[in-house]
Design a protein around this motif. Sequence first.
Motif, short mmCIF file in Angstrom:
data_model
loop_
_atom_site.label_atom_id
_atom_site.label_comp_id
_atom_site.label_asym_id
_atom_site.label_seq_id
_atom_site.Cartn_x
_atom_site.Cartn_y
_atom_site.Cartn_z
N MET A 72 0.36 -0.82 -0.19
CA MET A 72 -0.27 -0.21 0.31
C MET A 72 0.52 1.12 -0.19
N LEU B 275 -10.48 -3.58 0.32
CA LEU B 275 -9.05 -3.58 0.15
C LEU B 275 -8.90 -3.71 -1.82
N ILE C 259 -7.25 -0.73 -3.89
CA ILE C 259 -5.81 -2.15 -4.71
C ILE C 259 -5.44 -1.35 -6.18
#
Length: 453
Positions: A180, A257, A261
């Motif tokens: 990340m 998540l 991404i």
Amino acid sequence: MAQTKRANFASKIGIILATAGSAVGLGNVWRFPFMAGHNGGAAFILLYFACVLLLGIPGMVSEFIIGRHSQSNAARAYHHISGQRLWQLVGYLGILTSVIILGFYAVVAGWCLQYLFASVLGRLNGDADYVLNYFRTISSDSLKPCLWAIAFILITHLVVVRGVQRGIERASKLLMPLLMLLLVIIVIASCSLPGASAGIEFLLKPDFSMVSRSVLLEALGQAFFSLSLGTACLCTYASYFGRDTNLLRSAGQIALLDTMIAILAGLMIFPAAFSVGVEPDSGPSLIFITLPNVFRQAFGAMPVVGYVVSILFYALLVFAALTSTISMHEIGTVFCNEELHLSRHQSACVFTVVCSLLSIGCSLSVGAMPGLQLFGLSLLDFFDFITAQIMLPLGAFLTSLFVGWFVDQQLLHDEFTNHGTVSTSFFRAYQFAVRFIVPLCILLIFLHQFGLV
């Protein structure tokens, strides 16, 4: 059936990061941004998110229920929850799929490792022809790609052999935040380039005029493949979940998540590409041919920045690939451990050897030995085709039928609600989705892949 005492993930954040890591992979970088950009930008992203809600989350929860209830490897899990050995074949299908995928995925992951090494040494600074020839040279070499693929599998082995908490969970807590962080750094660098706003607009401005039946089916397929449905990854990892894990909430957090991404990957690629007038394509050519040229041109006036961005980008790819290969390796390792009664170390070694041999064959088939083919395709392309277009949809389709129609519905209710300690508000909606919506969606994906719808 007696259950073997198993290790569990030690924390909720470990569950989310490890399971999200199994879903986050190279496809998030080379497929999702391309699909979004060329199918309506934000309109596609909205469709994708709707498909995640309809297909992805119910599918994930189904595999979570099977894995957590059985507390065993994928093959034993289906037998344990149904009491019928016939359903065990679905678990075997998932395990076989993961073996094959790891075999050819390691080849591409090995290329990423090679490119990271080359970036550190400053070997990717040539013109477009140089970059193209560099990729052709390394992919067709008879030895180097095999060694890089084996090296990647060995790195994966070193994580898996240490176990669930000390290996998989600890690695996920390190790799996912690093991934990340690298994404955010490159996104900032990319979005700060002159003309980058056109790339941001291309990705995030909704164009609903481009939405069609085909685009909807593409979004549905992306939601399916992006979340690792049908590979037994989710089932295996869920067998390490605690009994108090909220399965629906975890599935939602993992899907969010994964989507975040993928969108960040788009913000990394499109602004830089548009700043130099290059329209990015999809697949391996994007990250091994197109993007090295984009970085070279975009940061040509700042060679040090370009050098650093190139290193960070390929480090990001290595981390993304590693989180996926760890989960695939674990599927086979725990199977050998429980079904063949080998130690974890022995099981990991067996699986590493099998996958290394597969990766060598796949690597040679696209390079030094093009005669290694099945049905007119290189081994790598054939394994990619048969897993993505047949085995994954089939495994997920059978799982949805199994959970929706053959698993005891009281058991399903108890697992979904953690025996009444979690709200039952969404159970009926989940039950309807897994019985009707999920199988229909997977069937449409399967037919769309072959141009039948």
